[in-house]
Design an enzyme around this catalytic site. Structure first.
Site, mmCIF file in Angstrom:
data_model
loop_
_atom_site.group_PDB
_atom_site.id
_atom_site.type_symbol
_atom_site.label_atom_id
_atom_site.label_comp_id
_atom_site.label_asym_id
_atom_site.label_seq_id
_atom_site.Cartn_x
_atom_site.Cartn_y
_atom_site.Cartn_z
ATOM 1 N N GLU A 1 0.823 -1.214 0.000
ATOM 2 C CA GLU A 1 0.000 0.000 0.000
ATOM 3 C C GLU A 1 0.858 1.265 0.000
ATOM 4 O O GLU A 1 0.533 2.249 -0.650
ATOM 5 C CB GLU A 1 -0.962 0.012 1.197
ATOM 6 C CG GLU A 1 -2.089 -0.997 1.081
ATOM 7 C CD GLU A 1 -3.035 -0.700 -0.082
ATOM 8 O OE1 GLU A 1 -3.043 0.429 -0.591
ATOM 9 O OE2 GLU A 1 -3.752 -1.630 -0.494
ATOM 10 N N TYR B 1 -6.373 6.207 4.861
ATOM 11 C CA TYR B 1 -6.537 5.232 3.782
ATOM 12 C C TYR B 1 -5.722 3.971 4.064
ATOM 13 O O TYR B 1 -6.231 2.847 4.018
ATOM 14 C CB TYR B 1 -6.116 5.841 2.426
ATOM 15 C CG TYR B 1 -5.916 4.754 1.408
ATOM 16 C CD1 TYR B 1 -6.993 4.259 0.696
ATOM 17 C CD2 TYR B 1 -4.671 4.144 1.233
ATOM 18 C CE1 TYR B 1 -6.839 3.202 -0.185
ATOM 19 C CE2 TYR B 1 -4.505 3.082 0.374
ATOM 20 C CZ TYR B 1 -5.586 2.619 -0.338
ATOM 21 O OH TYR B 1 -5.430 1.551 -1.182
ATOM 22 N N ASP C 1 -9.738 6.090 -2.031
ATOM 23 C CA ASP C 1 -8.635 6.627 -2.844
ATOM 24 C C ASP C 1 -9.245 7.253 -4.101
ATOM 25 O O ASP C 1 -10.469 7.377 -4.204
ATOM 26 C CB ASP C 1 -7.613 5.527 -3.175
ATOM 27 C CG ASP C 1 -8.174 4.496 -4.157
ATOM 28 O OD1 ASP C 1 -9.401 4.513 -4.437
ATOM 29 O OD2 ASP C 1 -7.375 3.690 -4.683
#
Ligand code: SF4
Length: 333
Positions: free
Chosen positions: A31, A114, A132
Site C-alpha cells: 500500500e 486510507y 482513494d
C-alpha cells in the site's frame, strides 16, 4: 450491489504478488509503494523489497541507505524512510508484531486513514473503509455526486458514504473490489459501463453522466525549476552532495552538487534532462568542473569511488542524467 460487485471481483481481479500471500506486513509495504505509483512500476520493486526485507524485524534491522536503495526508482523517498521508522516502532512498541487496532496502525509514521483502513480490512478482515482516487470516482458516479476529486469537503462526503457500505464479512475484498472497478472498468476516461457489474445501480449511467462525473479538476501548472549540477571527478572519485531536509526537492538524498555550493567553476556542458517531481518541472544541466583543491569541502560533500556512485544516487533524476555524465577526463585545479 454488494454481492454483484464481490462476485465480479472474485472472478475478474488481477493477479498481484501482494494478493497471493496476504499478511499485515506485505499489505502495508504494497500500500505504501502504491501511493502515487502504478501497479506496473511497483510489482518488480515489491518482490525485490520483500525478498530483501521479508518481515518487520528485517526491515527494522536494515540501514536506511539499504532501504533507500531497494526503493530506488519509486520516488517519494520519505515513504521509504517512514517504512523503516515504522518498522523500528513496531519492534519497540509492539514486540515486532504488526498492530491490529486502527489507532495503533494510524499512529505509525507514514500511515494515514486510507492505509490504516486498507491494512485492517485486507489483512485483519476488520470493516474499515478505504477511499482513494478510484473509490472517489466510482462513488461519485454510482451515487451521482457532483464534486471534484481533490476537494476536501467532497472527499469527506465520500468517506461518509463508504463507511456504512463496508460489509462485516470480507471487508478487504469489498474495498479492493471498489478500487479494482475504478482501475479497470470505471476508468477516468470512457468508462466501460457495458461491462460493469453494478451498472444497474449506477445513477450516472442511468442519467448518461458517466463522462461528466466527478467534475474536472482545475488544472495546476507545474512550477519550473532549473538546476546546474556539477560532475567533479578526481582520481577515480566523484564529488557527491547530501541534500538537506530543508531542500524543496529530493530532501535528505545524495545528489550531484549544484553550482555555487562547492568551490568549483562550471566548465563545458556534458548532459541535460527534463524531469518531473511533485508539481515541479525540473530542468537539470550537468557541467563538468574541477574542484579547487585548496578549498575546504563543506560537510555535505563527499568523494565517492566512481563505481559506487549509483549506490548513492537513488533518484531516477540522476539515473537519467548519469549515462551522459562521462567526461573523458577530469582535473583537480
Ligand atoms: Fe462506472 Fe459506468 Fe459502472 Fe457507473 S456503470 S460505476 S459509470 S463503469
Amino acid at each position: 450491489m454488494r454481492p454483484s460487485l464481490l462476485r465480479w471481483y472474485r472472478r475478474a481481479r488481477r493477479d498481484m504478488p501482494w494478493r497471493r500471500d496476504v499478511s499485515p506486513y506485505r499489505t502495508w509495504v504494497s500500500e505504501i509503494m502504491l501511493q502515487q505509483t502504478t501497479v506496473a512500476a511497483v510489482t518488480p520493486k515489491y518482490e525485490a523489497f520483500i525478498a530483501a526485507f521479508p518481515d518487520v524485524r528485517a526491515l527494522a534491522r536494515a540501514p536506511e541507505d539499504a532501504v533507500l536503495k531497494a526503493w530506488a526508482g519509486l520516488g517519494y523517498y520519505s515513504r521509504a524512510r517512514n517504512l523503516r521508522r515504522a518498522a523500528l516502532e513496531i519492534v519497540a512498541r509492539h514486540g515486532g508484531a504488526f498492530p491490529a487496532t486502527f489507532d495503533d496502525v494510524l499512529a505509525l509514521p507514514g500511515v494515514g486513514r486510507y492505509t490504516a483502513g486498507a491494512i485492517l480490512s485486507i489483512a485483519f478482515q476488520k470493516p474499515y473503509p478505504v477511499v482513494d482516487g478510484n473509490v472517489i470516482r466510482v462513488f461519485s458516479r454510482l451515487f451521482g455526486l457532483r464534486g471534484r476529486a481533490k476537494d476536501p469537503a467532497f472527499v469527506q462526503e465520500i468517506w461518509a458514504r463508504a463507511a456504512p457500505l463496508v460489509p462485516k464479512s470480507a471487508p478487504g475484498d469489498w474495498n479492493q473490489a471498489l478500487m479494482e472497478l475504478g482501475a479497470t472498468v470505471c476508468a477516468p476516461e470512457s468508462p466501460s459501463c457495458g461491462a460493469c457489474p453494478v451498472s444497474k445501480y449506477c445513477v450516472a449511467f442511468k442519467k448518461g453522466l458517466q463522462d461528466e462525473l466527478p467534475l474536472p479538476e482545475t488544472r495546476r501548472e507545474p512550477t519550473p525549476v532549473r538546476w546546474t549540477c556539477l560532475w567533479i571527478e578526481d582520481g577515480g572519485k566523484v564529488l557527491l552532495w547530501k541534500r538537506s531536509g530543508a531542500e524543496r526537492l529530493l530532501k535528505n538524498l545524495w545528489g550531484l552538487p549544484e553550482a555555487g555550493r562547492v568551490a568549483a567553476v562550471p566548465g563545458k556542458t556534458i548532459g541535460a534532462v527534463a524531469h518531473s517531481i511533485t508539481h515541479h518541472a525540473l530542468t537539470v544541466e550537468l557541467r563538468e568542473a574541477a574542484a579547487d583543491a585548496a578549498a575546504k569541502l563543506p560537510p555535505e560533500a563527499k568523494w565517492v569511488p566512481r563505481a559506487k556512485v549509483r549506490d548513492y544516487l537513488v533518484s531516477s533524476l540522476w539515473l537519467k542524467l548519469l549515462p551522459r555524465s562521462r567526461p573523458d577526463s577530469a582535473r583537480r585545479a
